[in-house]
Design an enzyme around this catalytic site. Sequence first.
Site, PDB file in Angstrom:
ATOM      1  N   TYR A   1       0.931  -1.212   0.042  1.00  0.00           N
ATOM      2  CA  TYR A   1       0.014   0.045  -0.064  1.00  0.00           C
ATOM      3  C   TYR A   1       0.846   1.307   0.203  1.00  0.00           C
ATOM      4  O   TYR A   1       0.291   2.330  -0.125  1.00  0.00           O
ATOM      5  CB  TYR A   1      -1.004   0.009   1.165  1.00  0.00           C
ATOM      6  CG  TYR A   1      -2.030  -1.114   1.031  1.00  0.00           C
ATOM      7  CD1 TYR A   1      -1.851  -2.213   1.231  1.00  0.00           C
ATOM      8  CD2 TYR A   1      -3.267  -0.491   0.831  1.00  0.00           C
ATOM      9  CE1 TYR A   1      -2.922  -3.228   0.944  1.00  0.00           C
ATOM     10  CE2 TYR A   1      -4.676  -1.227   0.817  1.00  0.00           C
ATOM     11  CZ  TYR A   1      -4.224  -2.458   0.755  1.00  0.00           C
ATOM     12  OH  TYR A   1      -5.279  -3.404   0.521  1.00  0.00           O
TER      13      TYR A   1
ATOM     14  N   LYS B   1       4.268 -14.495   5.175  1.00  0.00           N
ATOM     15  CA  LYS B   1       4.662 -15.538   4.164  1.00  0.00           C
ATOM     16  C   LYS B   1       5.971 -15.652   3.914  1.00  0.00           C
ATOM     17  O   LYS B   1       6.597 -15.308   2.984  1.00  0.00           O
ATOM     18  CB  LYS B   1       3.851 -15.173   2.599  1.00  0.00           C
ATOM     19  CG  LYS B   1       4.018 -15.906   1.824  1.00  0.00           C
ATOM     20  CD  LYS B   1       3.087 -17.140   1.748  1.00  0.00           C
ATOM     21  CE  LYS B   1       3.407 -18.223   0.491  1.00  0.00           C
ATOM     22  NZ  LYS B   1       2.410 -19.130   0.616  1.00  0.00           N
TER      23      LYS B   1
ATOM     24  N   ASP C   1      -1.632 -18.357   3.759  1.00  0.00           N
ATOM     25  CA  ASP C   1      -2.679 -19.192   3.130  1.00  0.00           C
ATOM     26  C   ASP C   1      -3.160 -20.412   4.016  1.00  0.00           C
ATOM     27  O   ASP C   1      -4.229 -20.688   4.175  1.00  0.00           O
ATOM     28  CB  ASP C   1      -1.584 -19.870   1.854  1.00  0.00           C
ATOM     29  CG  ASP C   1      -0.628 -20.320   2.217  1.00  0.00           C
ATOM     30  OD1 ASP C   1       0.079 -19.697   3.256  1.00  0.00           O
ATOM     31  OD2 ASP C   1       0.090 -21.051   1.250  1.00  0.00           O
TER      32      ASP C   1
ATOM     33  N   ASP D   1      -6.032  -6.840   4.946  1.00  0.00           N
ATOM     34  CA  ASP D   1      -6.930  -6.339   4.568  1.00  0.00           C
ATOM     35  C   ASP D   1      -7.837  -7.707   3.909  1.00  0.00           C
ATOM     36  O   ASP D   1      -8.994  -7.772   4.178  1.00  0.00           O
ATOM     37  CB  ASP D   1      -6.622  -5.625   3.121  1.00  0.00           C
ATOM     38  CG  ASP D   1      -7.763  -4.959   2.193  1.00  0.00           C
ATOM     39  OD1 ASP D   1      -8.664  -4.787   2.802  1.00  0.00           O
ATOM     40  OD2 ASP D   1      -7.409  -4.727   0.954  1.00  0.00           O
TER      41      ASP D   1
END
Length: 371
Positions: free
Chosen positions: A154, A201, A235, A259
Site C-alpha cells: 500500500y 509469508k 494461506d 485487508d
Amino acid sequence: MVPRARSGGRRAAPAVGARRRPARRGYNRAMPHRVTLIPGDGIGPELAEATRRVLDATGIEFEWEVVDAGEAMIAAHGTPLPDSVLESIRRNKVAIKGPITTPVGEGFRSVNVTLRQALGLYANLRPARSMKGVVTRFEDIDLVIVRENTEDLYAGIEHRVGRDAAESIKIITREASERICRFAFEYAVANGRRKVTAVHKANIMKLSDGLFLESARTVAADYEGRVEFEDRIVDNMCMQLVQKPELYDVLVLPNLYGDIVSDLAAGLVGGLGVAPGANIGTEAAVFEAVHGSAPKYAGLNKANPTALILSGALMLRHLGYPDAAARLEDALRAVVAEGRSVTYDLGGNAGTSQFADAIIERLAIAPAVAS
Ligand code: NAD
C-alpha cells in the site's frame, strides 16, 4: 462488561474492544467530547445520522463537528478531502466517518488511504464477533484483526517496466512492524485476550515478511507469560480460520494480508453490514465501518447501520467509556436477535432510522451506568 460467548470452554473475558483503562489522558469528563463527524458519500449520511443519534442516547455527551469529505467536495475544492477535514480531526483527535466513494480512474487517491497516511493512523483494528440473529455458516466467532496500515504494497510504489510488465514494491520496516505488533499485544493485555498470532509469508518473502516475523518475535518476548504467541503462514491461516476459528484470538498482519483476512473474518460473522473498524494512531483515531458507500442504496433509508454503530462502540472504548460501549453493544445485539426492527440484509424490513430508533428504545430501558 459483556463476557464473550466462546466455544471450547475458554475463560470469559471482557467484550471485544473493551479497555481496562479508564478515561484516556487528555479527555476531560466534565466537558462534552468534541468529535469530528464525516457523513461521507452514498449511504454514509443516513448511517452517520443513525450512529450519532444512538451515541447521543448512551448518555455520554458529544459535541459533533460535522465536516464534509467525498465526491460532492470535488467540484468546490478540487479534492474529495479538503484540508479543513484533516484540520478538524487533528484538532479533535477523534473522528467517526461514513464511507467515501473512490472515483475510479479520475486521478484521485483514495480518501481513506490518504487519511490514514496523513494522520499516521498506523493500526487498523477490526473485531469480528458473531451476533445472534445474523444468519451465517459459523457460530461463536470472536476474532480481532490488527492490520498494519501504513506500508507493505500500500506504499503505492509501482512502475511499469516497458510495455508488458509492471513492478510493485513491498515496503516492510522493523519500526512499523514492531509498532503494530506492540499494538496487538497491548490490545490483548488491555482486553483480556490470551493469544496473538502473527500472519506472514516468510517462507517465500524471506526478507520482507521475514523481517515482519522477526519483529513480531522480538515484541512477543516482552509479553512472555502474559500473552501467548504463535505465527501462521497466511494461506494456511485462511484455511484454519474457516476450519477451526475457535483456535484463534488476536491476529496481527502486514497491510495486504490484513485487508484480505479481515474481510474473511467479516464473512464469518455475517458480512460487510456488521463489520466495524477503527484506524488508530498516536495523534488521532478515525472510526469507520469496513463497508463502502453502496451508492445504489443511497437516500433510501435501507442500509444497515450496525457496522458504523459498532464502530461507535469502539470509539466509546477509545474515549474511556467501556460500560457505555457494552450497553450500546448489548442494545444493538438485542434488537438484532429479536429481528423485528432490522434492515433487509438481516431478513427484516425496517429502515435505517427505525433500526436506530429500536436501539435507542433498548438503551432507554437498560440501566444507565456512570462510565
Ligand atoms: P460497498 O461496501 O459499498 O457495497 C457492496 C454491497 O454490499 C452493496 O451493494 C450492498 O449490497 C452491500 N452493503 C454494503 N454496506 C451495506 C450496509 N451498510 N447495509 C446493507 N448492505 C450493505 O462496496 P463497493 O460497491 O465495492 O464500493 C462502493 C464505493 O465505496 C466505492 O467507491 C469504494 O471505493 C467505496 N469504499 C469506501 C470505503 C470507505 O470509505 N472506508 C470502504 C470500501 C469501499
